[in-house]
Each structure stands twice: as C-alpha cells, then as structure tokens.
Scaffold this active site. Structure first.
Site, PDB file in Angstrom:
ATOM      1  N   HIS A 361     -33.436  34.864  22.344  1.00 40.46           N
ATOM      2  CA  HIS A 361     -34.829  34.437  22.227  1.00 40.46           C
ATOM      3  C   HIS A 361     -35.264  34.270  20.769  1.00 40.46           C
ATOM      4  O   HIS A 361     -36.129  33.450  20.480  1.00 40.46           O
ATOM      5  CB  HIS A 361     -35.740  35.355  23.035  1.00 40.46           C
ATOM      6  CG  HIS A 361     -35.666  35.024  24.493  1.00 40.46           C
ATOM      7  ND1 HIS A 361     -34.729  35.593  25.327  1.00 40.46           N
ATOM      8  CD2 HIS A 361     -36.330  34.107  25.239  1.00 40.46           C
ATOM      9  CE1 HIS A 361     -34.854  35.060  26.529  1.00 40.46           C
ATOM     10  NE2 HIS A 361     -35.822  34.163  26.510  1.00 40.46           N
ATOM     11  N   GLU A 631     -32.494  29.425  37.956  1.00 39.61           N
ATOM     12  CA  GLU A 631     -31.674  29.845  36.811  1.00 39.61           C
ATOM     13  C   GLU A 631     -30.552  30.793  37.219  1.00 39.61           C
ATOM     14  O   GLU A 631     -29.675  31.100  36.425  1.00 39.61           O
ATOM     15  CB  GLU A 631     -32.544  30.448  35.692  1.00 39.61           C
ATOM     16  CG  GLU A 631     -33.519  31.511  36.131  1.00 39.61           C
ATOM     17  CD  GLU A 631     -34.441  31.971  35.006  1.00 39.61           C
ATOM     18  OE1 GLU A 631     -34.217  31.627  33.837  1.00 39.61           O
ATOM     19  OE2 GLU A 631     -35.384  32.726  35.304  1.00 39.61           O
ATOM     20  N   ASP A 655     -30.520  30.268  31.184  1.00 45.15           N
ATOM     21  CA  ASP A 655     -29.893  31.294  32.012  1.00 45.15           C
ATOM     22  C   ASP A 655     -28.900  30.692  33.002  1.00 45.15           C
ATOM     23  O   ASP A 655     -27.868  31.303  33.287  1.00 45.15           O
ATOM     24  CB  ASP A 655     -30.961  32.103  32.755  1.00 45.15           C
ATOM     25  CG  ASP A 655     -31.524  33.190  31.855  1.00 45.15           C
ATOM     26  OD1 ASP A 655     -30.724  33.853  31.176  1.00 45.15           O
ATOM     27  OD2 ASP A 655     -32.752  33.343  31.789  1.00 45.15           O
ATOM     28  N   CYS A 702     -36.914  23.453  31.855  1.00 44.14           N
ATOM     29  CA  CYS A 702     -37.586  24.047  30.702  1.00 44.14           C
ATOM     30  C   CYS A 702     -36.632  24.831  29.805  1.00 44.14           C
ATOM     31  O   CYS A 702     -37.057  25.623  28.975  1.00 44.14           O
ATOM     32  CB  CYS A 702     -38.751  24.921  31.150  1.00 44.14           C
ATOM     33  SG  CYS A 702     -38.269  26.246  32.251  1.00 44.14           S
TER      34      CYS A 702
HETATM   35  C1  PEP Z   1     -34.195  29.585  30.742  1.00 42.73           C
HETATM   36  O1  PEP Z   1     -33.548  30.538  31.161  1.00 42.73           O
HETATM   37  O2  PEP Z   1     -33.721  28.442  30.624  1.00 42.73           O
HETATM   38  C2  PEP Z   1     -35.604  29.753  30.354  1.00 42.73           C
HETATM   39  C3  PEP Z   1     -36.350  28.721  30.080  1.00 42.73           C
HETATM   40  O3  PEP Z   1     -36.108  30.992  30.260  1.00 42.73           O
HETATM   41  P1  PEP Z   1     -35.752  32.066  29.122  1.00 42.73           P
HETATM   42  O4  PEP Z   1     -35.038  31.350  28.014  1.00 42.73           O
HETATM   43  O5  PEP Z   1     -37.025  32.676  28.683  1.00 42.73           O
HETATM   44  O6  PEP Z   1     -34.868  33.038  29.830  1.00 42.73           O
HETATM   45 MG    MG Z   2     -34.494  32.328  31.827  1.00 38.49          MG
END
Ligand code: PEP
Ligand code: MG
Length: 782
Positions: A361, A631, A655, A702
């Site tokens: 992140h 995911e 994910d 996303c």
């Molecule tokens: C993902 O897993 O692609 C996502 C958008 O969520 P995060 O990156 O917060 O796990």
């Molecule tokens: Mg995710």
C-alpha cells in the site's frame, strides 16, 4: 551450531561497513569450524571474475587483488556448478590453479559454497585446511546454511561499489537495486526517517564531541523518566499495582548510578550516545538471558523496552532540531502512510522503502501522489545514506548514491521529458475519455490513502470508484466514532455529488494494521482480513455502515463495496447487517423527526399529518447500491450466485494477482513473480468481464493494472467500462485511450491472449505502445 550461525549472521548484518563485515565473518567462521582458513570471494560481473575480498588464512597482500575468472580454478568451478565442492586434496584436482601470491601451498582440504541470491551467484565462501580430508556432512551443511543466509545481506550493488573501489576502477555512482514501486525520477538529498526506535538497527559509531553526547543522553534519560511518571499516573486508575511496579523498576534503572552512569562511561571512551546506549542495553539483555530463571530471563524484554524508549527520546531530539532540506527523498525501513502524510507538503520528492514491494500500500500511495518510489532496497547500514545526494529511478528500481555529473545530466534530461509528458496529458484532463472510434469509458479515482481527493476532479476523474476507508482508521489511537466517520464520509460524498461514489468497508489486515487492534499472524494475507474481520465484529461494521448511510442522507450517491469476499455466506451476512443498519437508522430518524416536530406543536390533532411528514423526510435516508470486490479467485467461479445478490462487481486486480499466482504482494523476495500481466491473470480478467456482461452486472476494475497504459487498453477491450485508478494517472490514461481506437485495442487483446509467458506479454505490449506512439508512457525519454 545454530546459535553460532545466528551470531555470525547477526554480527554480519549489523556491521556498518561491508568490508569489515566480511573480515569479521571469515574470522568467526574459521574459528567456529576450527579450521585453518576461511575466505570470501565476490563476483564482479563486469570483469567476469571473482575477487578475493577477505580471508583469515590467505596472504593479506592478496586481498582485493587476486581475481579468478568465472571459469577458472576451483572457485570458478563452484560458481559454474552452483553447488558446494568438497575435496580432500585441492592441489591434486584438475581444475586447481596455482596462485602464488595467496600463499596456500600448505592448504589441502577445500570446501567451497556459492552464495546465491535470486538465482545469481554473488560470491564464493571457501574453507581450507592443512590436513587432507573431506569435510564432514555437518561442516558442509553449516557452510551451505551460512552462505544461504548471507546471500540476502550481500544482495545489493554495494558489493559492486566495494569491488570497484578495491580495484581502483573509475566508478563513482554507487548503485543499489530495489523494486520499481512508482514510476518517475527524483533527484535530491536523502533524509532517513526512523519512526520506530529499535536498538538492533543502531550501528556503532565513534565521535569527538563527547560533551554534546553526554548532554543528549542526559536529556533523553530525563525525558524518559518523565514519560514513565506520566504513564504510571495515567494508568494508576486502570491497572493493578503489581503492573505499575514495572515503572518503579525502570525508574531505578535510569537513576544516575545505574544504566545512565554506564552509558556515560562508554561515551567517555568516544562512542556516540546511541552507540553507547546500545552497548549497555545489549550487555544487560545478554546477562538476563543467561540467568537460569524464567522470571529473570523475561526481564530481558523489559530492559529492551527501556532501551528502545531511551533511543526514541534520543531520536526525537534529533528530529525536532533537524531542519529539512527544501527538497528531499525520504528513506525509511518501512514507509508508512502517516509518514507520507507528514512530509507530503514539506518538499518530498521521492521515496525509498527498505521493505515492501510494488503493490504494497505504500507503493500504491506513492503512485497516487505521483512520487517516484523504490521498494525493497536491500541496503546495509542505510542510516549512513542520510544526507547523501541520490537519484531514485522509479521506472527501473535503481537507486544511485552520489551520482556523477554525467549521470545527473542524463537524468535531468529524463525529468524534463517527464514534465513535458505531464503538461501534454493535462490538455485532455477535462475532455471525455473516449476512443478515436467513439467508445466511451469512465475514469474514476482511487481515494482514501491520502487527503486531497476533492481537488482530483481537476485531473479529470468523473468520481470515486474506490474509497479505501482504512487509512482514517489507522492514524489514531482507537476506532473512530460514528459521528467522526459520518463527517468524513460526507466530505467524500460531497466531493462528487452528481455521481456515484463507491466506498469500501474496512479492509484492514494484510499489510494494513491498526495500532490499537493488533493482529499477529503467520500468513496475514491469507488470514483475518477485510470482510472476515468486520463480520466477526459486527459492532465495528454496523457503526461504519450507519456512518456511511447518515453521510449519504440528502445526497444519495453512496455505493457500498465489500472487500475480500470469498463465499456467498459473507455476502448474505453483510447484506443482512447493512439492512439492519438501514432499518434501524430509518426508524431512529423518524422518531427523532417526530419528536422535534411535536415539540413545536400545541395542536395534537395534527399528529397524523406530522407522521406523514416525518415519513417523507426519513425517505431521504436512501438505500445504497451494494457491490463486492472480486479479488479472491473463488468468486470467479460463483459469479451467477453472486450476481443475484449484489448490484455491481469491481475487480481488485492487486489481490486477485496475489491470490491467483500465490505471490505475497508485499514480499520483495518474490516481487519478480508478482505480475498482473501474467497470462493466467489476464485470462481470468477476460472471463470475469464476459460472464458479468452475460449476467448484466455492471463491472469495473480498481486495481493498479487500470492505471498502466497497456493494462487500461486491455481492460477497455475486454469490456471494462469503468476503470478506477490513482489520481496521478487519470490524465495519462485518458490520453492513451483518446489516442487508440476500440478496434486497435481489441486486436491487441486478441493477440495478447494467445501468449503464454509474462515476458512475451510485456514485450508485445511495449512494442504495440511504441507503434502507437505511446512509448513515452513506458519510460520517460522513450
Ligand atoms: C485490489 O486488491 O486490487 C484493491 C484495489 O484493493 P487493495 O489494493 O486496497 O487491496
Ligand atoms: Mg484488495
């Protein structure tokens, strides 16, 4: 044997200079194995040879000078075969070459093991002995284990620099290799940030200004004593007396005759305050640990805690008195969102994180801030990089320390190319996102990791496709109240009042932890994360949903998204709770409105009319659309059942990639295996898009894939008509899509889906981007 091995590895990694680390290590190994010689050779790929770097047993004069070609001698043979070589009499071996300068004529037995990191031979460790004999299996196992453990500590280009300086090559640019975390280039001075005081990371240093060191430690001790007094006063009404007794113990230890005096003695010997502190505390810890009494052994951790608190206060003084340069690159062991929030507007140009990988992140946040970042840099003695000039190449993951003029000029050119590209794409920021043959898609924003989403509208995003709610939960000391959450969410919903804003429920766990809700697991990404936590704690989930619903009152653009769904039951249970929150809130609102109205009225006969009025007002509390993130791979095979339960799907490709490929997105060790362009991931994404279209469920994506030019083209062709991405890339992706036809994108997708390796996919897509005149989006200056 295990204890010896651990000691050697620990000492090696704590040594500040690589050369002294190597020298100390060979001496320790020689003594641990009770042999006559231990040496280490490091590989120099430029010259295709191994250089003898350190030895306890061979002639000192040959160190840094003796070189053995990659295909020469026994050392070369170990490197070529990539396995240990154990021979009783080296001098009789056909590959033995005589190098008189090392003076090894008396040494017969030879055991060599390669030091390999990520399939690359970094060096060779050799053990030699006068007595001609085969080394035992235990000895061999020891050296193999040691080499494997040393590999990651050695695995960086500091080695190259070291070899270069030994051989007097003209090479000033010290280069370290990390993982490209966020594209772009930063050129500035490094500022090392060490938020967590951890004595084990302190490297021993001597200084001359002893008075200042005495002063610093005295202040830190005073501050720590005050902290303990305050803390024990605060806790007095909450915890039992026995628990508070620990503070008395700490206070006694801090008394001037105790630890303080010992630290002063060390400072008098020339040590820096933190080095002196480390030596004294570690001495105490080892003494406690050696005592044969479980209770006293436990006290070692108290001493450690005390030491870390003292270190924290020592550092605080430095941080407070430190003036930040106008522009700088932040380096930290673990870059956190709160660090970025703190430095974002203070001249931060780039990021270097020693931990994490390209989809941690922290890297995602860096991308959303448009800051170049390198992750997982394996830098020994990173504290020494403080104040050095550096270039962060966020495209390749290379970090250059003290670059020479030629390199600086090369990178200045690339920076100017990047700026030109940014200016160019901003021209389309407020135009629709539409292909040359008229296919339109929505470009949305991933928000929540940092502040400032209100202004992101200027970059051309239509609304928010993913609002990550966990960051506001992270930077605090307890869960936020319903009221606090309501205010925050209302601000978010109000930023794009005319379009749906998708808010994700709390997705903590994995690499996002809450300081006040610690989770310790062996496999955090496969453990208690996202919806699994919130369903186990409905009190947390319900408060969040109520806050979202209240924030939505009168605006009506909220969509709720559930993360980490892996089965139908989770969706049913979450839906039940969302309904519960909705009906409870609606009833509460109605009662509240009625009470308010009734209070103002004397004529009770109007009560029926009032009830109608209150009912109408409570209608303002709208039921939001609810969707789920796709995911976890299991959901790909249950789309029809899920389609009946929810209003939309959004693919979390970050994910999905990690779970499909079984590669931890946060682990730099396997970063080369984590790739959303893996054919299996692309085929899964295509299958999801096709089936969702048949099921008539709106679908978006996303994950970070959407913000890459090639990824966006493939997703467009697959049928994803909503892409949510970090703000920095919104105008770039718009530009890319506006310069391609849907037909071209479909042709590229068809061919990509026939490819069977990730490398082939990248090669092909890069080639296509260049053909389309979009090469500058792969890397500045293309
Ligand atoms: C993902 O897993 O692609 C996502 C958008 O969520 P995060 O990156 O917060 O796990
Ligand atoms: Mg995710």
């Amino acid at each position: 044997m295990l204890a010896t091995l651990r000691r050697i590895v620990l000492d090696f990694s704590q040594e500040t200079e690589l050369q002294s680390a190597l020298e100390r290590m060979v001496t320790q190994v020689k003594s641990a194995m009770n042999t006559d010689c231990c040496s280490i050779y490091l590989a120099d790929y430029h010259y295709q040879h191994f250089v003898l770097m350190a030895s306890d047993g061979l002639a000192i004069n040959s160190l840094g000078k003796t070189c053995i070609g990659f295909s020469e001698g026994l050392v070369g043979l170990v490197g070529q075969r990539e396995e240990p070589l154990n021979i009783a009499n080296a001098q009789e071996h056909q590959d033995y070459i005589h190098a008189p300068e090392v003076q090894e004529d008396d040494l017969n037995a030879f055991l060599g093991t390669p030091i390999i990191h990520q399939r690359k031979v970094l060096g060779i460790l050799t053990i030699q002995q006068e007595q001609a004999r085969h080394f035992s299996e235990t000895e061999e196992a020891f050296v193999v284990t040691l080499s494997a453990q040393l590999a990651s500590a050695l695995a960086n280009a500091e080695v190259r620099n070291l070899i270069s300086s030994q051989q007097d090559h003209i090479q000033q640019n010290k280069q370290l290799q990390g993982i490209a975390g966020s594209s772009g280039i930063a050129m500035s001075q490094i500022v090392v940030c060490q938020p967590q005081a951890d004595l084990s990371t302190v490297s021993l240093k001597k200084v001359t200004n002893l008075a200042a060191q005495h002063e610093r430690i005295a202040q830190a001790i005073d501050k720590t004593r005050n902290d303990f007094t305050l803390l024990s006063e605060k806790l007095a009404s909450i915890v039992k007396d026995e628990t508070l007794a620990i503070f008395d113990v700490y206070q006694q230890m801090l008394a001037q005759v105790g630890i303080g005096q010992e630290i002063s003695d060390k400072i008098n010997l020339g040590w820096r305050a933190d080095s002196a502190l480390k030596m004294v505390i570690e001495h105490y810890i080892s003494q406690f640990k050696a005592i044969d009494d479980a209770y006293l052994q436990e006290r070692a951790s108290d001493v450690q805690d005390l030491g870390n608190r003292l270190l924290f206060n020592l550092r605080q003084q430095e941080q407070q008195s430190r003036a930040l340069p106008k522009e700088f690159i932040l380096l930290a062991k673990d870059v956190t969102a709160s660090m970025l929030a703190e430095y974002q507007h203070k001249g931060l140009q780039g990021i270097i994180s020693l931990s994490g990988s390209n989809n941690s992140h922290a890297a995602i946040l860096a991308r959303s801030l448009g800051l170049p970042a390198i992750m997982g840099v394996n830098a020994l003695a990173f504290v020494q990089l403080d104040s050095q000039q550096a270039i962060v190449d966020g495209y390749s993951g290379e970090l250059f320390i003290n670059p020479d003029e030629t390199l600086v000029q090369e990178y200045q050119y690339l920076i100017s190319q990047e700026q030109a590209l940014t200016e160019k794409v901003m021209k389309v920021a407020n135009l629709p996102c539409i292909t040359t043959d008229g296919r339109a898609i929505e470009i949305l924003l991933n928000a929540g990791l940092s502040e400032g989403f209100e202004h992101s509208g200027n970059l051309g995003a239509l609304s928010i496709g993913l609002y990550r709610t966990e960051i506001p939960f992270m930077d605090r000391s307890c869960f936020p109240s319903e009221q606090e959450q309501t205010q925050l969410y209302r601000r978010v919903l109000n930023a794009f009042p005319k379009h749906a804003v998708t808010m994700r429920t709390l997705d903590v766990g994995g690499d996002k932890s809450l300081p006040y809700f610690p989770i310790t697991e062996d496999n955090p990404f496969l453990g208690w994360r996202g919806i699994r936590i919130t369903l186990d704690h409905p009190e947390i989930f319900l408060v969040q949903i109520r806050a979202m619903l209240r924030a939505n009152q009168g605006i009506g653009n909220l969509e709720i998204m559930l993360p980490m769904i892996s089965n139908i039951e989770e969706v049913d249970e979450a839906t039940r709770l969302i309904n519960q929150a909705y009906f409870e809130l609606k009833a509460e609102l109605k009662t509240q409105l009625l009470e308010e109205l009734v209070k103002d009225l004397y004529d009770k006969d109007l009560s029926i009319e009032l009830e109608h009025k209150a009912e109408a007002i409570s209608q303002q509390l709208m039921k939001p659309r609810v969707g789920i993130m796709l995911e976890v791979p299991s959901v790909i095979f249950q789309l029809p059942e899920l389609a009946k339960r929810v209003d939309f799907f959004s693919v979390g490709s970050n994910d999905l990639t990690q779970y499909l490929l079984a590669v931890d997105r946060n682990n730099s060790q396997v970063a080369n295996l984590y790739d959303s362009f893996h054919p299996a991931v692309l085929r899964a994404l295509y299958a999801i898009a096709q089936e969702s279209a048949q099921l008539l469920v709106p679908i978006s994506l996303c994950g970070e894939l959407a913000s890459t030019p090639a990824g966006a083209l493939l997703l467009l062709a697959m049928g994803y008509d909503k892409l949510s991405m970090n703000s920095h890339n919104v105008p770039r992706i718009k530009w890319v899509i506006r310069h391609v036809s849907f037909e071209q994108a479909q042709d590229i997708l068809s061919h990509t889906l026939t490819l069977s390796s990730t490398n082939d996919v990248h090669d092909y897509l890069n080639e296509q981007l260049e053909t389309l005149g979009l090469g500058g989006f792969i890397r500045a200056g293309y």
